[in-house]
Design a protein around this motif. Structure first.
Motif, PDB file in Angstrom:
ATOM      1  N   ILE A 328      43.970  44.890  38.747  1.00  0.00           N
ATOM      2  CA  ILE A 328      43.318  45.047  37.443  1.00  0.00           C
ATOM      3  C   ILE A 328      44.311  44.736  36.322  1.00  0.00           C
ATOM      4  O   ILE A 328      44.017  43.974  35.401  1.00  0.00           O
ATOM      5  CB  ILE A 328      42.757  46.481  37.287  1.00  0.00           C
ATOM      6  CG1 ILE A 328      41.636  46.712  38.305  1.00  0.00           C
ATOM      7  CG2 ILE A 328      42.229  46.699  35.878  1.00  0.00           C
ATOM      8  CD1 ILE A 328      41.121  48.131  38.331  1.00  0.00           C
ATOM      9  N   VAL A 331      45.050  40.998  36.127  1.00  0.00           N
ATOM     10  CA  VAL A 331      43.943  40.180  35.612  1.00  0.00           C
ATOM     11  C   VAL A 331      43.761  40.410  34.118  1.00  0.00           C
ATOM     12  O   VAL A 331      43.514  39.484  33.348  1.00  0.00           O
ATOM     13  CB  VAL A 331      42.640  40.483  36.377  1.00  0.00           C
ATOM     14  CG1 VAL A 331      41.477  39.773  35.721  1.00  0.00           C
ATOM     15  CG2 VAL A 331      42.764  40.050  37.814  1.00  0.00           C
ATOM     16  N   VAL A 332      43.906  41.682  33.673  1.00  0.00           N
ATOM     17  CA  VAL A 332      43.660  41.968  32.260  1.00  0.00           C
ATOM     18  C   VAL A 332      44.833  41.510  31.384  1.00  0.00           C
ATOM     19  O   VAL A 332      44.631  40.909  30.342  1.00  0.00           O
ATOM     20  CB  VAL A 332      43.376  43.473  32.054  1.00  0.00           C
ATOM     21  CG1 VAL A 332      43.258  43.793  30.572  1.00  0.00           C
ATOM     22  CG2 VAL A 332      42.091  43.864  32.768  1.00  0.00           C
ATOM     23  N   PHE A 333      46.052  41.802  31.827  1.00  0.00           N
ATOM     24  CA  PHE A 333      47.187  41.552  30.937  1.00  0.00           C
ATOM     25  C   PHE A 333      47.966  40.276  31.250  1.00  0.00           C
ATOM     26  O   PHE A 333      48.624  39.742  30.373  1.00  0.00           O
ATOM     27  CB  PHE A 333      48.129  42.762  30.933  1.00  0.00           C
ATOM     28  CG  PHE A 333      47.452  43.998  30.408  1.00  0.00           C
ATOM     29  CD1 PHE A 333      47.224  44.153  29.049  1.00  0.00           C
ATOM     30  CD2 PHE A 333      46.996  44.976  31.277  1.00  0.00           C
ATOM     31  CE1 PHE A 333      46.573  45.274  28.570  1.00  0.00           C
ATOM     32  CE2 PHE A 333      46.349  46.100  30.793  1.00  0.00           C
ATOM     33  CZ  PHE A 333      46.133  46.250  29.431  1.00  0.00           C
ATOM     34  N   PRO A 335      46.778  37.100  32.813  1.00  0.00           N
ATOM     35  CA  PRO A 335      45.752  36.303  33.494  1.00  0.00           C
ATOM     36  C   PRO A 335      46.305  35.105  34.249  1.00  0.00           C
ATOM     37  O   PRO A 335      45.626  34.545  35.107  1.00  0.00           O
ATOM     38  CB  PRO A 335      44.822  35.877  32.370  1.00  0.00           C
ATOM     39  CG  PRO A 335      45.573  36.112  31.119  1.00  0.00           C
ATOM     40  CD  PRO A 335      46.536  37.210  31.382  1.00  0.00           C
TER      41      PRO A 335
ATOM     42  N   LEU B 134      38.666  47.896  29.383  1.00  0.00           N
ATOM     43  CA  LEU B 134      39.044  46.748  30.217  1.00  0.00           C
ATOM     44  C   LEU B 134      38.225  45.503  29.907  1.00  0.00           C
ATOM     45  O   LEU B 134      38.758  44.462  29.545  1.00  0.00           O
ATOM     46  CB  LEU B 134      38.869  47.089  31.702  1.00  0.00           C
ATOM     47  CG  LEU B 134      39.748  48.186  32.264  1.00  0.00           C
ATOM     48  CD1 LEU B 134      39.355  48.477  33.697  1.00  0.00           C
ATOM     49  CD2 LEU B 134      41.208  47.754  32.211  1.00  0.00           C
ATOM     50  N   ARG B 137      38.333  43.323  26.698  1.00  0.00           N
ATOM     51  CA  ARG B 137      39.494  42.451  26.519  1.00  0.00           C
ATOM     52  C   ARG B 137      39.223  41.074  27.103  1.00  0.00           C
ATOM     53  O   ARG B 137      39.969  40.140  26.850  1.00  0.00           O
ATOM     54  CB  ARG B 137      40.709  43.034  27.229  1.00  0.00           C
ATOM     55  CG  ARG B 137      41.240  44.285  26.590  1.00  0.00           C
ATOM     56  CD  ARG B 137      42.348  44.845  27.456  1.00  0.00           C
ATOM     57  NE  ARG B 137      42.630  46.208  27.073  1.00  0.00           N
ATOM     58  CZ  ARG B 137      43.479  46.531  26.096  1.00  0.00           C
ATOM     59  NH1 ARG B 137      44.109  45.597  25.447  1.00  0.00           N
ATOM     60  NH2 ARG B 137      43.677  47.795  25.787  1.00  0.00           N
ATOM     61  N   LEU B 138      38.223  40.984  27.951  1.00  0.00           N
ATOM     62  CA  LEU B 138      37.992  39.736  28.666  1.00  0.00           C
ATOM     63  C   LEU B 138      36.831  38.941  28.106  1.00  0.00           C
ATOM     64  O   LEU B 138      36.714  37.765  28.367  1.00  0.00           O
ATOM     65  CB  LEU B 138      37.683  40.012  30.147  1.00  0.00           C
ATOM     66  CG  LEU B 138      38.613  40.939  30.894  1.00  0.00           C
ATOM     67  CD1 LEU B 138      38.084  41.171  32.286  1.00  0.00           C
ATOM     68  CD2 LEU B 138      39.992  40.305  30.983  1.00  0.00           C
ATOM     69  N   ARG B 146      37.440  36.407  35.710  1.00  0.00           N
ATOM     70  CA  ARG B 146      38.249  37.578  35.400  1.00  0.00           C
ATOM     71  C   ARG B 146      37.450  38.877  35.441  1.00  0.00           C
ATOM     72  O   ARG B 146      37.901  39.836  36.074  1.00  0.00           O
ATOM     73  CB  ARG B 146      38.977  37.379  34.070  1.00  0.00           C
ATOM     74  CG  ARG B 146      40.123  36.378  34.204  1.00  0.00           C
ATOM     75  CD  ARG B 146      40.734  36.069  32.872  1.00  0.00           C
ATOM     76  NE  ARG B 146      41.400  37.236  32.326  1.00  0.00           N
ATOM     77  CZ  ARG B 146      41.681  37.377  31.032  1.00  0.00           C
ATOM     78  NH1 ARG B 146      41.328  36.454  30.178  1.00  0.00           N
ATOM     79  NH2 ARG B 146      42.292  38.445  30.610  1.00  0.00           N
ATOM     80  N   LEU B 149      36.938  39.814  38.981  1.00  0.00           N
ATOM     81  CA  LEU B 149      38.133  40.317  39.661  1.00  0.00           C
ATOM     82  C   LEU B 149      38.448  41.743  39.226  1.00  0.00           C
ATOM     83  O   LEU B 149      38.886  42.557  40.032  1.00  0.00           O
ATOM     84  CB  LEU B 149      39.308  39.392  39.367  1.00  0.00           C
ATOM     85  CG  LEU B 149      39.190  38.020  40.020  1.00  0.00           C
ATOM     86  CD1 LEU B 149      40.184  37.054  39.418  1.00  0.00           C
ATOM     87  CD2 LEU B 149      39.409  38.145  41.520  1.00  0.00           C
ATOM     88  N   VAL B 150      38.218  42.038  37.939  1.00  0.00           N
ATOM     89  CA  VAL B 150      38.489  43.405  37.484  1.00  0.00           C
ATOM     90  C   VAL B 150      37.535  44.377  38.182  1.00  0.00           C
ATOM     91  O   VAL B 150      37.951  45.445  38.651  1.00  0.00           O
ATOM     92  CB  VAL B 150      38.360  43.511  35.951  1.00  0.00           C
ATOM     93  CG1 VAL B 150      38.419  44.960  35.516  1.00  0.00           C
ATOM     94  CG2 VAL B 150      39.460  42.729  35.280  1.00  0.00           C
ATOM     95  N   GLY B 153      38.698  44.990  41.641  1.00  0.00           N
ATOM     96  CA  GLY B 153      39.794  45.959  41.656  1.00  0.00           C
ATOM     97  C   GLY B 153      39.280  47.368  41.449  1.00  0.00           C
ATOM     98  O   GLY B 153      39.710  48.313  42.120  1.00  0.00           O
ATOM     99  N   LEU B 154      38.325  47.494  40.535  1.00  0.00           N
ATOM    100  CA  LEU B 154      37.729  48.793  40.242  1.00  0.00           C
ATOM    101  C   LEU B 154      37.035  49.357  41.485  1.00  0.00           C
ATOM    102  O   LEU B 154      37.139  50.554  41.780  1.00  0.00           O
ATOM    103  CB  LEU B 154      36.705  48.592  39.131  1.00  0.00           C
ATOM    104  CG  LEU B 154      36.484  49.697  38.129  1.00  0.00           C
ATOM    105  CD1 LEU B 154      37.787  50.095  37.484  1.00  0.00           C
ATOM    106  CD2 LEU B 154      35.487  49.231  37.082  1.00  0.00           C
TER     107      LEU B 154
END
Lengths: 348, 338
Positions: A328, A331-333, A335, B134, B137-138, B146, B149-150, B153-154
């Motif tokens: 996470i 991917v967020v910080f 990319p 989260l 931001r995307l 993205r 993928l988050v 992960g979650l």
């Protein structure tokens, strides 16, 4: 999302090769990395060897996934389909006909490439893009999973066991437990896969594929055959992932529907590539090197935890939770992944 | 960011027009689907060479299973349909809601159906938090990979945190209304009937919120055109967070109503993620009635299909159907034409 570009080939008299400089540099790095890694089993302890081998399998899957999804721009959420086809082709040919796993590996790669091209062709023909492409590939992987559960000749949910031989055999790819061959074979396979990646990325068709990824309309208007150059990375990608599947069967001497076609087989191909850096040559390898040993390191750490973490002792799931947080955060910080970000810093 | 954003505006701006079943695409699809279902079931009765009592039982089971599926996919209709997020954590969020109910019931002994009322706001808060810390931001990023993928992960994070807290041993939430009743000669589990009714209630609630409330108006505006909505003063990021929260709250209700039906392990929700995607795409991204019909249809398909394809074979049928819909009618059976 542009990545490596071909630098103009130097016509400097000193250079004999006609390779683009970028590719040549990558091949040199690869040669050095392989040479160093080949000596690894002489250094690490015997108990660490399975971890290193698992890491190599992850790396092989991620290198495969990266060709289709990173360079081809078609996000596959169903690489389990190709991993599983490779694994089962090898297992079936070996147990039913006694065919050497080397041939099984090639057959699996060819079959998987064919299936991958067919799936991608259908998805592209019906103009599935983005999330829909990902969902369609995921659906195909699920179909393979349920199909395997119901196919008698693949032993349904029981899976296939590879018979253990009494003595070592190169032809049947079986060695004594703990033999270094079990490490060197996937290392050579990985080296070959990375070479194919480098060769593809800097080739004409690789450049076309990246142009299509970045702007397919513009590429088409320049006369690039979009469908053809999208399917080439798909075929390579599926073949490489299938080889990882074949080797997985051969190393663990077992393959079952969940191991082959389960969701985690897809994510095992995706996550190292994402953590390392999508659409880069070295990203998948770096990602695998981070992800592969993680669970062993966490398990070792938790055997003697520091006092403030003692409440976690005896629980399971911490390793995957850490890996999920890592995913996470990256991917967020970051990319571009670990490698992509570092490369950007260096270039600045 | 949305697939059929422009068509949605048209569909919404013309509610006054009489809805003719035979003339609109949606109406025709509804008829086709109803006819297919009725003919399919009739064919099974007449030519399936199965005991008719068994078929009735399968149909009732399928309807109730459909109710469960509807309940699970309503939240995804908002998260995937409106926000366009391929939420791979959907099943894990469902598991999380189930464990919340389990925790409340086992620690205080309250009625699980009262615990549902507490789970929904907690899940709303969770969803709101995920989107605002989260996902927001995307969203400026055009890439779809993205967010996916988050959420992946979650999903791993939720499942494994639950594993660390509660362990892998199966737990159960006893329903105070355990038992079964006869419907048309077939046995139906009471908690499943409650779940079915809950699905209809949640669907009705979401329709009312989307159609009648100011929040719903903002959500529809953002879904249709987020740039336009922000120009007329809608706080788009806040609406995204509210939408994800609303979707998560629906999942919370689903988890609460399903907890008494299942043996609780940290991976129990995973099987629902894929099915929920099938239903949402089948029903047409942001169509709540579509999710309702799609869910019941998939429940019936799986249940009746299992008469002929034992084991997981009927799921093969479900995914084959999914791929066909993706290829031939990606806007979903009840989505408007792009």
């Amino acid at each position: 999302m542009t990545s490596q570009r071909v630098s103009p080939t130097r016509t400097h008299s000193g250079w004999k090769w006609s390779l683009p400089t970028g590719a040549r540099r990558h091949y040199l790095v690869l040669a050095v990395v392989l040479a160093v890694m080949a000596l690894l089993p002489l250094v690490v302890s015997e108990s660490a060897l399975p971890v290193v081998i698992r890491t190599l399998i992850y790396a092989l899957m991620a290198v495969g996934w990266n060709l289709m999804s990173g360079y081809g721009g078609m996000f596959s959420f169903g690489h389990a389909a190709f991993f599983g086809v490779g694994a089962y082709t090898n297992a079936y040919l070996l147990t039913a006909f006694g065919i050497s796993p080397w041939i099984g590996m090639i057959a699996g790669a060819a079959l998987s490439a064919g299936i991958g091209v067919l799936i991608a062709y259908l998805c592209l023909k019906y103009k599935l893009a983005g999330s829909y492409f990902a969902l369609a590939t995921f659906a195909f992987a699920q179909m393979f999973l349920f199909l395997t559960f119901n196919l008698e000749f693949l032993n349904k949910s029981e899976g296939i066991n590879i018979p253990l031989l009494s003595e070592e055999s190169w032809i049947m790819m079986q060695f004594d437990q703990g033999s270094f061959q079990y490490y060197w074979i996937p290392l050579v396979l990985l080296g070959a896969a990375v070479s194919v990646s480098i060769g593809f990325v800097y080739s004409r068709s690789g450049q076309f594929a990246q142009a299509i990824r970045d702007d397919s309309t513009a590429a088409e208007s320049l006369g690039i055959k979009v469908m053809k150059y999208r399917l080439i990375p798909v075929a390579l990608s599926c073949a490489i992932t299938a080889i990882a599947g074949s080797y997985y069967t051969q190393y663990y001497l077992f393959i079952g529907p969940e191991q082959a076609f389960g969701l985690h087989a897809s994510t095992d191909a995706i996550i190292p590539a994402v953590i390392g850096g999508i659409g880069t040559i070295w990203g998948p390898l770096i990602g695998a090197a981070v992800v592969g040993p993680l669970s062993t390191i966490v398990a070792g750490f938790m055997r003697n935890p520091p006092p403030f973490l003692e409440f976690l002792q005896g629980t399971s799931g911490l390793d995957v939770a850490i890996y999920a947080i890592l995913l996470i955060v990256i991917v967020v910080f970051l990319p571009k992944g670990i490698y992509g970000t570092i490369r950007e810093w260096i270039r600045k | 960011m949305n697939v059929d954003a422009s068509s949605r505006v048209e569909a919404d701006s013309a509610p006054k027009k009489r809805w003719n079943l035979f003339q609109t695409g949606r109406g025709r699809m509804l008829l086709v689907m109803l006819a297919a279902t009725v003919f399919g079931i009739a064919a099974v009765y007449l030519f399936g060479e199965k005991d008719s009592a068994l078929v009735t039982q399968t149909v009732v089971t399928g309807l109730l299973l459909g109710g469960v599926y509807v309940l699970v996919s309503l939240g995804l209709t908002l998260i995937f349909g409106v926000l366009g997020i391929v939420n791979f954590a959907h099943g894990a969020m469902l598991t999380m809601a189930m464990y919340l109910v389990y925790f409340m019931v086992s620690s205080t002994g309250i009625n699980p159906y009262i615990a549902v009322a507490l789970t929904a706001p907690i899940m709303f808060g969770f969803g709101w938090l995920v989107q605002s810390t989260l996902m927001n931001r995307l969203t400026s990023d055009v890439g779809h990979a993205r967010p996916l993928l988050v959420t992946l992960g979650l999903a791993l994070l939720i499942t494994n945190t639950l594993l660390m807290i509660f362990g892998g041993r199966p737990q159960s939430v006893p329903s105070p209304y355990a038992g079964s009743v006869q419907i048309l000669g077939a046995l139906a589990d009471v908690p499943r009937i409650i779940a079915f009714l809950g699905a209809v209630a949640v669907a009705a609630g979401l329709i009312v919120i989307l159609r009648k409330s100011p929040l719903g108006l903002s959500i529809r505006a953002v879904a249709a055109n987020d740039m336009g909505a922000s120009l007329v003063g809608v706080n788009v990021k806040r609406i995204y967070a509210m939408t994800f929260g609303l979707g998560a709250a629906s999942v919370g209700v689903a988890g609460g109503l399903l907890a008494p039906l299942t043996s609780l392990v940290p991976s129990v929700g995973d099987q629902f993620t894929a099915i929920a995607f099938v239903i949402v795409v089948l029903g047409g991204l942001d169509s709540i009635p579509g999710a309702l019909i799609g869910g019941v249809f998939i429940g019936l398909l799986q249940s009746v299909g299992s008469l002929f394809l034992p084991g997981s074979g009927s799921l093969l049928l479900v995914f084959a159907m999914f791929v066909l819909v993706l290829f031939l009618r990606p806007q979903g059976l009840f989505g408007a034409k792009q």
